[in-house]
Design a protein around this motif. Sequence first.
Motif, PDB file in Angstrom:
ATOM      1  N   TYR A 174      17.691   5.249  10.411  1.00  0.00           N
ATOM      2  CA  TYR A 174      17.828   6.234   9.338  1.00  0.00           C
ATOM      3  C   TYR A 174      17.938   7.625   9.971  1.00  0.00           C
ATOM      4  O   TYR A 174      17.190   7.940  10.904  1.00  0.00           O
ATOM      5  N   TRP A 175      18.843   8.426   9.451  1.00  0.00           N
ATOM      6  CA  TRP A 175      19.000   9.798   9.929  1.00  0.00           C
ATOM      7  C   TRP A 175      18.524  10.732   8.829  1.00  0.00           C
ATOM      8  O   TRP A 175      19.083  10.757   7.731  1.00  0.00           O
ATOM      9  N   VAL A 176      17.455  11.489   9.148  1.00  0.00           N
ATOM     10  CA  VAL A 176      16.685  12.194   8.126  1.00  0.00           C
ATOM     11  C   VAL A 176      16.695  13.694   8.392  1.00  0.00           C
ATOM     12  O   VAL A 176      16.593  14.144   9.535  1.00  0.00           O
ATOM     13  N   GLU A 177      16.792  14.454   7.310  1.00  0.00           N
ATOM     14  CA  GLU A 177      16.709  15.920   7.394  1.00  0.00           C
ATOM     15  C   GLU A 177      15.487  16.396   6.624  1.00  0.00           C
ATOM     16  O   GLU A 177      15.261  15.976   5.493  1.00  0.00           O
ATOM     17  N   GLN A 178      14.715  17.274   7.250  1.00  0.00           N
ATOM     18  CA  GLN A 178      13.617  17.933   6.555  1.00  0.00           C
ATOM     19  C   GLN A 178      14.186  19.159   5.864  1.00  0.00           C
ATOM     20  O   GLN A 178      14.632  20.112   6.499  1.00  0.00           O
ATOM     21  N   ASN A 179      14.201  19.131   4.533  1.00  0.00           N
ATOM     22  CA  ASN A 179      14.780  20.221   3.744  1.00  0.00           C
ATOM     23  C   ASN A 179      13.713  20.740   2.797  1.00  0.00           C
ATOM     24  O   ASN A 179      13.472  20.160   1.737  1.00  0.00           O
ATOM     25  N   ASN A 180      13.062  21.841   3.191  1.00  0.00           N
ATOM     26  CA  ASN A 180      11.914  22.378   2.467  1.00  0.00           C
ATOM     27  C   ASN A 180      10.862  21.276   2.335  1.00  0.00           C
ATOM     28  O   ASN A 180      10.379  20.769   3.324  1.00  0.00           O
ATOM     29  N   ASN A 181      10.518  20.874   1.115  1.00  0.00           N
ATOM     30  CA  ASN A 181       9.482  19.859   0.927  1.00  0.00           C
ATOM     31  C   ASN A 181      10.053  18.447   0.826  1.00  0.00           C
ATOM     32  O   ASN A 181       9.309  17.499   0.577  1.00  0.00           O
ATOM     33  N   LYS A 182      11.351  18.289   1.017  1.00  0.00           N
ATOM     34  CA  LYS A 182      11.973  16.980   0.901  1.00  0.00           C
ATOM     35  C   LYS A 182      12.438  16.464   2.259  1.00  0.00           C
ATOM     36  O   LYS A 182      12.880  17.233   3.107  1.00  0.00           O
ATOM     37  N   GLN A 183      12.310  15.158   2.418  1.00  0.00           N
ATOM     38  CA  GLN A 183      12.895  14.487   3.576  1.00  0.00           C
ATOM     39  C   GLN A 183      14.057  13.642   3.052  1.00  0.00           C
ATOM     40  O   GLN A 183      13.844  12.685   2.313  1.00  0.00           O
ATOM     41  N   ILE A 184      15.267  14.009   3.442  1.00  0.00           N
ATOM     42  CA  ILE A 184      16.469  13.400   2.878  1.00  0.00           C
ATOM     43  C   ILE A 184      17.101  12.458   3.892  1.00  0.00           C
ATOM     44  O   ILE A 184      17.399  12.851   5.028  1.00  0.00           O
ATOM     45  N   VAL A 185      17.307  11.212   3.494  1.00  0.00           N
ATOM     46  CA  VAL A 185      18.025  10.246   4.326  1.00  0.00           C
ATOM     47  C   VAL A 185      19.514  10.399   4.024  1.00  0.00           C
ATOM     48  O   VAL A 185      19.987  10.011   2.965  1.00  0.00           O
ATOM     49  N   TRP A 186      20.244  10.964   4.986  1.00  0.00           N
ATOM     50  CA  TRP A 186      21.671  11.211   4.786  1.00  0.00           C
ATOM     51  C   TRP A 186      22.527  10.036   5.237  1.00  0.00           C
ATOM     52  O   TRP A 186      23.633   9.839   4.749  1.00  0.00           O
ATOM     53  N   ARG A 187      22.003   9.253   6.159  1.00  0.00           N
ATOM     54  CA  ARG A 187      22.795   8.161   6.724  1.00  0.00           C
ATOM     55  C   ARG A 187      21.846   7.058   7.158  1.00  0.00           C
ATOM     56  O   ARG A 187      20.711   7.324   7.569  1.00  0.00           O
ATOM     57  N   LYS A 241       0.859  -1.184   0.000  1.00  0.00           N
ATOM     58  CA  LYS A 241       0.000   0.000   0.000  1.00  0.00           C
ATOM     59  C   LYS A 241       0.898   1.238   0.000  1.00  0.00           C
ATOM     60  O   LYS A 241       1.611   1.482  -0.935  1.00  0.00           O
ATOM     61  N   GLU A 242       0.866   1.994   1.083  1.00  0.00           N
ATOM     62  CA  GLU A 242       1.674   3.214   1.161  1.00  0.00           C
ATOM     63  C   GLU A 242       3.137   2.878   1.400  1.00  0.00           C
ATOM     64  O   GLU A 242       3.470   2.044   2.245  1.00  0.00           O
ATOM     65  N   ASN A 243       4.021   3.513   0.625  1.00  0.00           N
ATOM     66  CA  ASN A 243       5.458   3.328   0.803  1.00  0.00           C
ATOM     67  C   ASN A 243       5.965   4.394   1.764  1.00  0.00           C
ATOM     68  O   ASN A 243       6.015   5.580   1.412  1.00  0.00           O
ATOM     69  N   PRO A 244       6.362   4.022   2.983  1.00  0.00           N
ATOM     70  CA  PRO A 244       6.778   5.031   3.975  1.00  0.00           C
ATOM     71  C   PRO A 244       8.028   5.796   3.562  1.00  0.00           C
ATOM     72  O   PRO A 244       8.218   6.943   3.987  1.00  0.00           O
ATOM     73  N   PHE A 245       8.882   5.192   2.748  1.00  0.00           N
ATOM     74  CA  PHE A 245      10.096   5.868   2.323  1.00  0.00           C
ATOM     75  C   PHE A 245       9.789   6.923   1.254  1.00  0.00           C
ATOM     76  O   PHE A 245      10.451   7.945   1.171  1.00  0.00           O
ATOM     77  N   GLU A 246       8.765   6.653   0.457  1.00  0.00           N
ATOM     78  CA  GLU A 246       8.354   7.630  -0.550  1.00  0.00           C
ATOM     79  C   GLU A 246       7.611   8.792   0.092  1.00  0.00           C
ATOM     80  O   GLU A 246       7.819   9.961  -0.264  1.00  0.00           O
ATOM     81  N   VAL A 247       6.756   8.490   1.049  1.00  0.00           N
ATOM     82  CA  VAL A 247       6.019   9.534   1.764  1.00  0.00           C
ATOM     83  C   VAL A 247       6.967  10.387   2.597  1.00  0.00           C
ATOM     84  O   VAL A 247       6.811  11.612   2.704  1.00  0.00           O
ATOM     85  N   GLY A 248       7.982   9.754   3.173  1.00  0.00           N
ATOM     86  CA  GLY A 248       8.922  10.429   4.057  1.00  0.00           C
ATOM     87  C   GLY A 248       8.860   9.822   5.443  1.00  0.00           C
ATOM     88  O   GLY A 248       7.766   9.741   6.031  1.00  0.00           O
ATOM     89  N   LEU A 249       9.985   9.378   5.959  1.00  0.00           N
ATOM     90  CA  LEU A 249       9.994   8.651   7.229  1.00  0.00           C
ATOM     91  C   LEU A 249       9.533   9.509   8.399  1.00  0.00           C
ATOM     92  O   LEU A 249       9.017   8.986   9.387  1.00  0.00           O
TER      93      LEU A 249
END
Length: 222
Positions: A185-198, A111-119
């Motif tokens: 997962y270490w995630v940064e909220q950058n404007n409208n993107k959630q970026i997994v840096w590590r 169903k919903e992909n949590p990585f696509e939606v943003g962790l």
Amino acid sequence: MRLSKLLLLVFLALQILGCTQDYKSGKELIDIAINGLPDSHLTEEERLNLGFAAIYVKYGQHPKTYIALAKAIEDERVWAASDGITIVTRHGQIVRTDGLPFSSSGVYFTKENPFEVGLLSTSEGIDYLAKRDFISAGMFGVTSHSRFSVKESSSHFVAGKERQLQKVTEYIHIPDLDFQAENHYWVEQNNNKQIVWRSEQQLGPDQPRLLLESLLPYFDDI
């Protein structure tokens, strides 16, 4: 350690490193011969001079190294090493590997992909179901259950910059394999993107963790 064996190990270290490496002293050569090659750590100048997107990779107790982005296909990033190991990520999650034991060959959320939606947007207590293929074990369509918990925020120096990252823990359970693990997962909220840096991800039973860390990010991902 007997002297003859130590000399042989030093000789092998010389052969591996070659004459152009920076490890010149006898002490450094002996240390490499006994303890193995060190982790790779690029300076900021070396990082900026790469000329291609790259990630740090550490597999279990093996030395940390870096591999380059071979190609980007829609949301998938294909990272390839010269020794034939390939790691494919999608939104920071490892979805396929080649050249590693018990290789993952596909992850498909039902169903919903949590990585696509943003962790950072996942709901605690919710089961995210996926079908997984493990071609090396001849297993296809194995059901996995993932739950996520957003943890504390902390400062990390990643990809040449100090960043405030939110830790997200994935509790994964694959009943058919009697496998469960915690991935981080270490995630940064950058404007409208959630970026997994590590991230630290375990691919299957009896496998060590696989550490991924952005070194020079692909421009579409930031």
